[in-house]
Scaffold this active site. Structure first.
Site, short mmCIF file in Angstrom:
data_model
loop_
_atom_site.label_atom_id
_atom_site.label_comp_id
_atom_site.label_asym_id
_atom_site.label_seq_id
_atom_site.Cartn_x
_atom_site.Cartn_y
_atom_site.Cartn_z
N ASP A 8 4.26 15.26 5.53
CA ASP A 8 5.51 14.84 4.88
C ASP A 8 6.60 15.91 4.86
OD1 ASP A 8 3.07 13.60 3.97
OD2 ASP A 8 4.25 12.50 2.49
N GLU A 39 9.25 10.72 5.50
CA GLU A 39 9.70 9.82 4.44
C GLU A 39 10.42 10.50 3.29
OE1 GLU A 39 7.97 7.74 1.60
OE2 GLU A 39 6.99 9.45 0.69
N ASN A 40 10.36 11.84 3.20
CA ASN A 40 11.09 12.57 2.17
C ASN A 40 12.16 13.47 2.75
OD1 ASN A 40 7.88 12.83 0.80
ND2 ASN A 40 9.49 11.69 -0.22
N ASN A 67 6.26 5.30 0.87
CA ASN A 67 6.77 4.55 -0.29
C ASN A 67 8.26 4.76 -0.54
OD1 ASN A 67 5.71 7.24 -1.09
ND2 ASN A 67 6.52 6.68 -3.11
N HIS A 68 8.86 5.78 0.05
CA HIS A 68 10.31 5.99 -0.07
C HIS A 68 11.07 5.47 1.15
CE1 HIS A 68 10.09 8.17 -3.81
NE2 HIS A 68 9.27 9.07 -3.30
N HIS A 150 -0.58 6.19 3.96
CA HIS A 150 0.24 6.82 2.94
C HIS A 150 -0.19 6.30 1.58
CE1 HIS A 150 3.90 9.21 2.22
NE2 HIS A 150 4.16 8.38 1.23
N HIS A 175 1.18 11.65 1.68
CA HIS A 175 1.81 11.29 0.40
C HIS A 175 1.58 12.30 -0.71
CE1 HIS A 175 3.52 9.07 -2.93
NE2 HIS A 175 2.37 9.07 -3.57
N HIS A 177 0.95 15.53 -0.55
CA HIS A 177 1.64 16.79 -0.26
C HIS A 177 0.78 18.05 -0.31
CE1 HIS A 177 6.10 15.37 -0.84
NE2 HIS A 177 5.35 14.46 -0.21
#
Length: 261
Positions: A8, A39-40, A67-68, A150, A175, A177
């Site tokens: 991520d 995704e982040n 999820n983001h 994720h 997810h 991290h």
């Protein structure tokens, strides 16, 4: 088939870490496909065009989300215009923009990359177990299959990996991290690691400023999380060899584990 997967990417510092470290990693390992979870990447939540382009420019072939995925509105257009940007395949509804799977031809081989999201302590999406059954039925039997799962809980990640053991080449958890120390080959041959880890600030709390996180735990009140874009960078990754006998190796670059060729 050799695949490099990077965990991520969080904020501008994560995008910069990719720009700094991904080219020498690729030069060192010579992957045929490079996958990055982005995704982040945009201010810690979601992805926008500048981050998407920067990750591709640095050497990513496929970018996965989580999820983001929908936190930046323009991602809907990006998903519709780029088949190398994946959102979780188990988002509900037939009209969901984009795709959760791509099949890439590499020389004489094929690699299917699937992006799925767990449901334990997460948003209530469609069942990832039934979704993966449906997707695997669409993939040629000779193709290598890699899944970015994720998810929040280690139990769901592990259960899912055993569910597809022997049917896919690798399940890589994202997810949470923090890179886990359990990279292994499951009994039927699938390579698995619970979490690949993150790419971003080494000095933050999962990529956000330390003070924000401490305040949340001390006060038990909502706190605005801010990406720690001024810390020391880190990158966490996984190297896979997908063949008759799959292999998996995790790696990290940070101030305590400097990069060496």
């Amino acid at each position: 088939m050799r695949v490099l997967f990077v965990g991520d990417v969080v904020g501008d510092i994560g995008v910069q870490a990719i720009a700094t470290y991904l080219p020498p990693l690729k030069k060192s390992y010579h992957p045929q496909v490079t996958i990055v979870n982005g995704e982040n990447a945009a201010q810690g939540r979601g992805i926008k065009a500048p981050q998407f382009k920067a990750l591709l420019h640095a050497g990513a072939d496929i970018i996965t989300l989580g999820n983001h995925a929908w936190d930046k509105y323009e991602v809907q257009a990006l998903l519709q215009q780029n088949d190398n940007l994946l959102r979780p395949a188990n988002y509900p509804g037939e009209q969901t923009p984009g795709q959760g799977m791509v099949i890439k031809r590499v020389n004489e081989q094929q690699l299917a990359v699937i992006n799925l999201q767990g449901r334990a302590l997460m948003n209530p999406l469609d069942d990832p177990f039934r979704t993966v059954d449906r997707l695997l039925a669409q993939i040629p039997a000779t193709a290598n299959v890699l899944i970015d799962f994720h998810a929040e809980t280690t139990s769901e990640k592990t259960a899912f990996a055993y569910y597809v053991d022997g049917r896919v080449g690798a399940v890589l958890g994202t997810h949470t991290h923090v890179q886990t120390n359990d990279a292994r080959i499951l009994p039927k041959g699938t390579a698995f690691v619970t979490d690949v880890g993150m790419t971003g600030s080494y000095d933050g709390v999962l990529g956000v400023k330390v003070a924000n996180s401490i305040q949340r735990f001390v006060t038990q009140r909502p706190t605005k999380y801010e990406v720690d874009d001024h810390g020391r960078p880190q990158i966490n990754y996984c190297l896979l060899d997908l063949a008759a006998h799959n292999q998996i190796q995790v790696g990290q670059i940070n101030p305590d584990h400097p990069f060496t060729n």
